[in-house]
Write a protein that holds these residues in place. Structure first.
Motif, PDB file in Angstrom:
ATOM      1  N   TYR A 286      15.546  88.139  11.161  1.00 27.68           N
ATOM      2  CA  TYR A 286      15.344  88.114   9.714  1.00 27.68           C
ATOM      3  C   TYR A 286      14.066  87.364   9.340  1.00 27.68           C
ATOM      4  N   TRP A 287      13.633  86.423  10.150  1.00 23.93           N
ATOM      5  CA  TRP A 287      12.408  85.676   9.854  1.00 23.93           C
ATOM      6  C   TRP A 287      11.175  86.569   9.902  1.00 23.93           C
ATOM      7  N   PHE A 288      11.123  87.460  10.888  1.00 25.61           N
ATOM      8  CA  PHE A 288       9.929  88.286  11.030  1.00 25.61           C
ATOM      9  C   PHE A 288       9.718  89.219   9.834  1.00 25.61           C
TER      10      PHE A 288
ATOM     11  N   LEU B 128       6.913  90.222   4.696  1.00 23.05           N
ATOM     12  CA  LEU B 128       6.971  90.395   3.245  1.00 23.05           C
ATOM     13  C   LEU B 128       6.139  89.343   2.526  1.00 23.05           C
ATOM     14  N   GLN B 129       6.244  88.097   2.947  1.00 19.85           N
ATOM     15  CA  GLN B 129       5.467  87.029   2.304  1.00 19.85           C
ATOM     16  C   GLN B 129       3.980  87.212   2.553  1.00 19.85           C
ATOM     17  N   ASP B 130       3.626  87.743   3.718  1.00 12.95           N
ATOM     18  CA  ASP B 130       2.221  87.887   4.073  1.00 12.95           C
ATOM     19  C   ASP B 130       1.588  89.115   3.429  1.00 12.95           C
ATOM     20  N   GLN B 131       2.316  90.222   3.356  1.00 15.89           N
ATOM     21  CA  GLN B 131       1.741  91.487   2.916  1.00 15.89           C
ATOM     22  C   GLN B 131       1.917  91.773   1.430  1.00 15.89           C
TER      23      GLN B 131
ATOM     24  N   ARG C 208       3.489  86.667  -3.576  1.00 19.19           N
ATOM     25  CA  ARG C 208       2.537  85.588  -3.308  1.00 19.19           C
ATOM     26  C   ARG C 208       2.465  84.563  -4.426  1.00 19.19           C
ATOM     27  N   SER C 209       2.626  84.993  -5.664  1.00 18.47           N
ATOM     28  CA  SER C 209       2.549  84.034  -6.756  1.00 18.47           C
ATOM     29  C   SER C 209       3.829  83.211  -6.788  1.00 18.47           C
ATOM     30  N   LEU C 210       3.693  81.919  -6.747  1.00 18.60           N
ATOM     31  CA  LEU C 210       4.855  81.035  -6.615  1.00 18.60           C
ATOM     32  C   LEU C 210       5.621  80.865  -7.918  1.00 18.60           C
ATOM     33  N   GLY C 211       4.917  80.511  -8.997  1.00 19.14           N
ATOM     34  CA  GLY C 211       5.620  80.171 -10.220  1.00 19.14           C
ATOM     35  C   GLY C 211       5.821  81.328 -11.168  1.00 19.14           C
TER      36      GLY C 211
END
Length: 119
Positions: A40-42, A47-50, A55-58
């Motif tokens: 599940y990490w990969f 997803l977080q990278d692509q 990507r926007s946190l707030g």
């Protein structure tokens, strides 16, 4: 026990080997899915990278769950639901990952309810 002719022996041997193979595959996938978070990490890393939407946190680029709340506080939706709502704007990697997990979930739901081997 009755004597089996050679053709029946082959059929019984084939049926037993198919059942053993199915059992081994089910047990292995259950062990891998429940004991190793790397599975599940990969996809989460990809997803977080692509994905630009994650990507926007707030800020959330999609509509909040409660638009006109009395306290004017935005309640964000689930990020996976946000990706599904914005399917057409997602990157191909995100589409493949979401498609894989959705297909796995739907097939598991349909096959398990019909008493077919699925993990």
């Amino acid at each position: 026990m009755w004597p089996l002719d050679p053709s029946r022996k082959e059929v019984v041997r084939f049926a037993i080997s198919c059942r053993v193979l199915t059992l081994i595959l089910q047990v292995l996938t259950r062990f891998l899915a429940s004991s190793t978070p790397v599975v599940y990490w990969f996809p989460a890393y990809l997803l977080q990278d692509q994905e630009l939407l994650l990507r926007s946190l707030g800020t959330m680029p999609w509509k909040p769950l409660v638009e006109d709340s009395p306290s004017r506080q935005k309640v964000p939706r689930n990020s996976i639901m946000g990706l599904l709502y914005n399917w057409k704007t997602c990157s191909p990697v995100t589409r493949y990952i979401l498609g894989y997990f959705l297909t796995y979930w739907l097939l598991g739901l349909l096959l398990h309810c019909n008493f077919l081997p699925w993990t």
